[in-house]
Structures are given as C-alpha cells and as structure tokens.
Design an enzyme around this catalytic site. Structure first.
Site, PDB file in Angstrom:
ATOM      1  N   GLY A  45       2.107  -2.814  17.789  1.00 45.52           N
ATOM      2  CA  GLY A  45       3.388  -2.374  17.243  1.00 45.52           C
ATOM      3  C   GLY A  45       3.169  -1.816  15.847  1.00 45.52           C
ATOM      4  N   GLN A  50       5.637   0.579   7.398  1.00 44.15           N
ATOM      5  CA  GLN A  50       4.173   0.453   7.319  1.00 44.15           C
ATOM      6  C   GLN A  50       3.473   1.792   7.142  1.00 44.15           C
ATOM      7  OE1 GLN A  50       4.007  -2.130  11.071  1.00 44.15           O
ATOM      8  NE2 GLN A  50       2.366  -2.987   9.813  1.00 44.15           N
ATOM      9  N   CYS A 105      -1.053  -8.639  11.453  1.00 44.79           N
ATOM     10  CA  CYS A 105      -0.255  -7.475  11.073  1.00 44.79           C
ATOM     11  C   CYS A 105      -1.194  -6.414  10.518  1.00 44.79           C
ATOM     12  CB  CYS A 105       0.758  -7.886  10.005  1.00 44.79           C
ATOM     13  SG  CYS A 105       1.788  -6.529   9.428  1.00 44.79           S
ATOM     14  N   LEU A 106      -1.008  -5.168  10.935  1.00 47.29           N
ATOM     15  CA  LEU A 106      -1.895  -4.100  10.470  1.00 47.29           C
ATOM     16  C   LEU A 106      -1.813  -3.910   8.958  1.00 47.29           C
ATOM     17  CD1 LEU A 106      -1.444  -1.469  13.339  1.00 47.29           C
ATOM     18  CD2 LEU A 106      -3.295  -3.124  13.041  1.00 47.29           C
ATOM     19  N   HIS A 147       8.587  -9.302  15.493  1.00 45.39           N
ATOM     20  CA  HIS A 147       7.675  -9.008  14.375  1.00 45.39           C
ATOM     21  C   HIS A 147       7.981  -7.628  13.777  1.00 45.39           C
ATOM     22  CE1 HIS A 147       3.559  -9.081  12.395  1.00 45.39           C
ATOM     23  NE2 HIS A 147       3.905  -7.808  12.290  1.00 45.39           N
ATOM     24  N   GLU A 148       8.145  -6.625  14.645  1.00 46.61           N
ATOM     25  CA  GLU A 148       8.419  -5.267  14.150  1.00 46.61           C
ATOM     26  C   GLU A 148       9.819  -5.176  13.546  1.00 46.61           C
ATOM     27  OE1 GLU A 148       5.946  -3.409  13.806  1.00 46.61           O
ATOM     28  OE2 GLU A 148       4.695  -4.688  15.073  1.00 46.61           O
ATOM     29  N   HIS A 151       9.930  -6.139  10.060  1.00 45.60           N
ATOM     30  CA  HIS A 151       9.469  -5.079   9.156  1.00 45.60           C
ATOM     31  C   HIS A 151      10.630  -4.192   8.694  1.00 45.60           C
ATOM     32  CE1 HIS A 151       5.145  -5.395   8.791  1.00 45.60           C
ATOM     33  NE2 HIS A 151       4.979  -5.468  10.100  1.00 45.60           N
TER      34      HIS A 151
HETATM   35 ZN   LIG Z   1       3.311  -6.188  11.069  1.00 47.28          ZN
END
Ligand SMILES: [Zn+2]
Length: 195
Positions: A45, A50, A105-106, A147-148, A151
């Site tokens: 995701g 991000q 998380c990226l 999770h997304e 963000h």
């Molecule tokens: Zn993340």
C-alpha cells in the site's frame, strides 16, 4: 515512474489529507506513479502523503501477502486479486476483535512492530473513476486499508505503540529523519537534501 518516498519526520506525513475532485492536476499520472513506486519497493500500500501530497488518496495491492502460510485458499485468492485505488475515503465503522499484526511502512524502513486493530471495517470511497462505493472488508485487507487510511489522517503505525516501544525505536526514527536509512528504494529524508 518511480518517485521518492517521504521518510518519517517529513511534515507532510502529519497533515490531514484534503479531499480531491476529478479535476485534480495530473491525477491519473499521480496514481500510476504511486503504483510504480509501491511495486518497486515491494509494498502492499502507498498513500499520497508518502509521496509528498497531502490529499485523500491511497493505493493498495495485497498480492505479495497471498502466499503467506496460515491462510485459507479463499483468503489467499482474495489477497492475490485485491488491487484498489481509494479516493476521498471515509471509514464509517470499525468493529470486531482487536488483533495484532507485525506492520511496517515504506516511510519507516527497518522498523516493524505489532499493531492492534479491529478486524472489520466499513468504508466509503471513490475509485479512480470517481465511482462512489461503500464496502465491508476484514482480515488482512482491512488491516492494509486501516494502515493507509491512517496516512491520510496524518497518523503513522508507530503512533499506535506503547510508550515503552516508542522509546525503544526512538533512535531508529531519528536515524531515518537524518537520512541514515538505506532501503533499496529512493527516499526523501526530513533532515537531508536529496538522494
Ligand atoms: Zn505506511
């Protein structure tokens, strides 16, 4: 096109995303770039903040989770086929038991911790063609959406940790802010120019 992923400490990750309209500049290119960038980093995701955009947009493809053990054939199949763009999403309901899952998380490379979330959500969103939908998701798909969704609300998974856990990862988070993190994808760090 692969674009840099903004790292922990970048102010945009703390902004609450704005709703967008179909006229948002370059929207289809932004969405395509987000998928390219997510796949390049082996993520499941990626949310617009991000990549530096404080808007209510995220993309998900859970295919990499589909070969996890301890899943039923049906769950594996669902995860394999779940690819969806979420625009102007709003979670209407979160229900069911809290369950823990080791999240990453990226934007926060090399940090993984168990996060507890409700097992089922009801969410309203528009797809990439601005068709409005209301759907119920559970299990790992709900988890990735939660999770997304965090963000676009300016929330990171590390916010859900206990004070003790937060203390234990403080140094790692500082290193990410300072650009001392070396994932094999491009990042933009809060206290470091370029890369
Ligand atoms: Zn993340």
């Amino acid at each position: 096109m692969i674009i840099p992923i903004y790292g922990y400490g970048e102010p945009v990750l703390r902004q609450v995303g704005e709703e967008i309209t179909p006229n948002y500049p370059n929207l289809s290119a932004i969405i395509a770039n987000m998928y390219d960038t997510m796949y390049n980093a082996y993520g499941v995701g990626l949310a617009a903040p991000q990549v530096g955009l404080p808007i209510r947009l995220f993309v998900i493809d859970t295919e990499p989770f589909s070969d996890s053990d301890n899943l039923t054939k049906e769950e594996q199949q669902q995860l394999k086929n779940f690819k969806q763009t979420f625009i102007n999403a709003k979670i209407l309901k979160e229900e069911g038991e809290l369950w823990g899952f080791n999240e990453g998380c990226l934007s926060i490379p090399d940090v993984r911790e168990d996060v507890y979330r409700n097992e089922r959500i009801t969410i309203e969103y528009c797809d990439e063609n601005f068709n409005k939908k209301t759907e119920v998701f559970d299990g790992l798909i709900a988890r990735v959406i939660q999770h997304e969704y965090d963000h676009i609300e300016g929330i990171l998974f590390t916010d859900h940790l206990t004070i003790l856990k937060k203390t234990l990862i403080k140094k790692k988070l500082q290193n990410i802010m300072d650009g001392k993190a070396f994932p094999d994808y491009r990042m933009k760090f809060a206290n470091k120019k370029g890369r």
